[in-house]
Design an enzyme around this catalytic site. Structure first.
Site, PDB file in Angstrom:
ATOM      1  N   HIS A 146       0.822  -1.211   0.000  1.00 30.54           N
ATOM      2  CA  HIS A 146       0.000   0.000   0.000  1.00 30.54           C
ATOM      3  C   HIS A 146       0.851   1.254   0.000  1.00 30.54           C
ATOM      4  O   HIS A 146       0.398   2.321  -0.408  1.00 30.54           O
ATOM      5  CB  HIS A 146      -1.003  -0.037   1.152  1.00 30.54           C
ATOM      6  N   ARG A 253     -10.614   3.295  -1.015  1.00 29.09           N
ATOM      7  CA  ARG A 253     -10.069   2.538   0.128  1.00 29.09           C
ATOM      8  C   ARG A 253     -10.408   3.299   1.412  1.00 29.09           C
ATOM      9  O   ARG A 253      -9.608   4.078   1.919  1.00 29.09           O
ATOM     10  CB  ARG A 253      -8.548   2.388  -0.002  1.00 29.09           C
ATOM     11  N   GLU A 388     -10.506 -11.585  -4.282  1.00 26.36           N
ATOM     12  CA  GLU A 388      -9.068 -11.455  -4.065  1.00 26.36           C
ATOM     13  C   GLU A 388      -8.496 -12.632  -3.273  1.00 26.36           C
ATOM     14  O   GLU A 388      -7.330 -12.651  -2.923  1.00 26.36           O
ATOM     15  CB  GLU A 388      -8.745 -10.125  -3.370  1.00 26.36           C
ATOM     16  N   ASP A 412      -3.985  -8.819  -3.862  1.00 26.03           N
ATOM     17  CA  ASP A 412      -4.067  -9.940  -2.921  1.00 26.03           C
ATOM     18  C   ASP A 412      -4.226 -11.269  -3.644  1.00 26.03           C
ATOM     19  O   ASP A 412      -3.635 -12.266  -3.250  1.00 26.03           O
ATOM     20  CB  ASP A 412      -5.230  -9.724  -1.940  1.00 26.03           C
ATOM     21  N   ARG A 422       3.121  -9.858  -0.799  1.00 30.25           N
ATOM     22  CA  ARG A 422       3.206  -8.693  -1.693  1.00 30.25           C
ATOM     23  C   ARG A 422       4.125  -7.592  -1.176  1.00 30.25           C
ATOM     24  O   ARG A 422       4.473  -6.679  -1.907  1.00 30.25           O
ATOM     25  CB  ARG A 422       1.795  -8.145  -1.986  1.00 30.25           C
ATOM     26  N   CYS A 459      -9.729  -3.907  -9.692  1.00 27.78           N
ATOM     27  CA  CYS A 459      -9.215  -2.706  -9.033  1.00 27.78           C
ATOM     28  C   CYS A 459      -7.825  -2.907  -8.451  1.00 27.78           C
ATOM     29  O   CYS A 459      -7.270  -2.020  -7.822  1.00 27.78           O
ATOM     30  CB  CYS A 459     -10.194  -2.210  -7.976  1.00 27.78           C
TER      31      CYS A 459
END
Ligand code: PEP
Ligand code: MG
Length: 538
Positions: A146, A253, A388, A412, A422, A459
């Site tokens: 993120h 988000r 996800e 994800d 990730r 997304c």
């Protein structure tokens, strides 16, 4: 030190108040807390560990604290054992103030700066919003962490996962951050600076040129409309969404609204924020994703225990179902805001049908309570699930019957299906959006969604990966939702191809045996169809 002083002052305040209100002996409890802060052994250990291991202060502090707690819990002395809760209390207070102090530094930089850090959490990065940070580089992290995603929203160059950048850069060095190729150059030669200056000019011009497409529709050469939406983290991002010609927001988000603050936003505060976004984007749709806490996003105000595998742990919808008080307040806020624009609602991390039904059950309760209070909301609000988790991807035929849309969260989905964390730079080479297993899952999700008559968007960051646009288009994706700055690039590709061509490309890609083969093939096709868009591969 600031965090210690602030914590000490806070405890002195509490001690004074409690002594006044409840008597001196109750106030004395806090003397033990003060002793923890003044423990020179603890502080010295933290300092020497930071110097030796070059880890962030929050991490080291927490680590040392844990060690202290373990030692105390193994003691026979009951009095000392009881001091564990004091250490815990003071420790959380210091940590909270440490995080706050760092936020202040990043939010209040006096001049334009490039930040080089061992790690930046998503909440650290959120405080940089439109401040003086003009780029950053970190030792750890992956490209779909993120923190990296936030850099795109901030529209600043960033490279994460460099492993040793903090060891090699000194304050005051000149550095070039080449986000496109993931390279950082320290104290470059005059020739390199010149080369990068002209590359920057070229990119700025190219972006301007792409922006000419802003008001043109995103349709293929043979007329298939593809919805292009943007991902946002905070309401301020809406300006960039509009400037880049997005036709809505495919992922909001909302957890960023809960970050960098001492309390949980209540229903009214959320209602106001969501209503503002709804009005600004009207008539375009906005997909509000409900609180996706956990993984690499933590909230200091919530007592969420540390976990060995936070991405596999108590996160997202799992947390919300366990805390219906927090979840319901958000659902009511979204529903109330739905009268001000076109809002859609989406649950993160759905792994099976029971979870989806439970979430929908709480949504029904929220709707019922609003009806009872005669508070209006959009009765037809669309409700979708993020796909996800591989288990959800494989049962999309079942899930599709109980939602209005799917949005594929590849960030994800890829980490879970390939077993590649990730945010871990050590295994970043295995993180392959083009992996045949990922393509097969995506194909399955889109087909099952379409069979059930619902739309399917994406997304995750893969939706903004231009080398994959032709393949995704050919697989039948209805909506691409990505960082605002990427939208004109995707539009350009969509407008340059027919569906027949895209389908052929997808079919060929699906027949290839490795992710690398797919990547090379997809790049080749992109170069053929839109020559000036292809990124040179290293
Ligand atoms: C995803 O997982 O692809 C996604 C869009 O959600 P996030 O990146 O916030 O986990
Ligand atoms: Mg996700």
């Amino acid at each position: 030190m600031d965090a210690l002083v602030q914590t000490k002052n806070e405890i002195l305040d509490i001690k004074k108040r409690i002594s006044e209100e409840m008597g001196l002996e109750h106030g004395q409890i806090f003397s033990a807390h003060l002793l923890v802060i003044e423990d020179s052994m603890l502080i010295e250990e933290v300092i020497s560990k930071i110097k030796k291991e070059k880890l962030s202060i929050e991490y080291v502090f927490q680590d040392v604290l844990k060690k202290y707690i373990k030692v105390f819990s193994e003691m026979d002395d009951e009095y000392l054992k009881e001091r564990i809760s004091d250490i815990n209390d003071v420790g959380s207070r210091i940590l909270k103030n440490l995080i706050g102090a760092k936020e202040d530094i990043l939010a209040n930089l006096k001049e334009k700066s490039v930040v080089v850090a061992y790690d930046l959490s998503p909440s650290d990065t959120a405080t940089m919003h439109k401040k003086n940070v003009i780029g950053f580089a970190t030792d750890i992290g992956g490209r779909t962490s993120h923190t990296a995603i936030m850099a795109k929203s901030l529209e600043i160059p960033a490279v994460v996962g460099l492993e040793t950048i903090t060891k090699n850069v000194e304050s005051g060095d000149t550095i070039i951050i080449d986000g496109t190729h993931g390279i950082v150059i320290i104290n470059p030669s005059a020739k390199t600076v010149k080369k990068y200056e002209s590359e920057r000019k070229r990119l700025v011009n190219f972006e301007k040129h792409l922006l000419e497409l802003k008001n043109l529709p995103s349709v293929t050469l043979d007329g298939r409309k593809v919805h292009l939406a943007a991902n946002i983290e905070v309401p301020e991002d809406v300006l960039s969404v509009i400037a880049h010609g997005a036709e809505g927001i495919g992922l909001y988000r909302t957890e960023y609204f809960y970050m960098n603050r001492k309390d949980i936003p209540d229903e009214d505060e959320q209602y106001k924020a969501y209503s503002t976004v709804a009005k600004k984007m009207k008539p375009h749709p906005i997909v509000l994703r409900t609180l996706d806490l956990g993984g690499d996003k933590f909230l200091s105000q919530l007592e969420v225990p540390q976990e060995m595998n936070p991405f596999l742990g108590w996160r997202a919808i799992r947390f919300c179902l366990a805390r219906p008080d927090i979840f319901k307040a958000q659902l009511r806020a979204i529903l109330r805001a739905s009268v001000h624009g076109k809002l859609k609602l989406m649950y993160p991390m759905i792994s099976g049908l029971e979870e989806l039904r439970q979430a929908n059950g709480i949504l029904e309760e929220a709707k019922k309570s609003l009806r009872k209070e005669s508070i209006p909301f959009d009765e037809d609000i669309e409700v979708g699930a993020m796909i996800e988790v591989p288990s959800a991807a494989l049962i999309t035929d079942i899930l599709a019957k109980e939602v209005d849309f799917f949005s594929i969260g590849t960030n994800d989905l890829i980490q879970y299906s390939l077993a590649v964390d990730r945010v871990n730079e050590k295994i970043a080479y295995l993180y392959e959006p083009s992996h045949p297993a990922v393509l097969r899952l995506i194909k399955n999700i889109i087909e099952n969604g379409h069979k059930a008559g619902i739309w399917v968007g994406m997304c995750g960051e893969m939706a903004g990966d231009i080398s994959m646009t032709l393949v995704l288009l050919g697989l039948g994706l209805d909506e691409f939702s990505t960082s605002p700055i990427t939208i004109p690039e995707i539009k350009r590709i969509v407008r340059s191809v027919t569906m027949e061509q895209a389908r052929e490309i997808a079919e060929e890609a699906l027949s290839l045996p490795t992710g690398k083969d797919v990547e090379i093939y997809a790049q080749k096709k992109l170069k053929e169809i839109v020559p000036d868009m292809a990124i040179e591969m290293e």
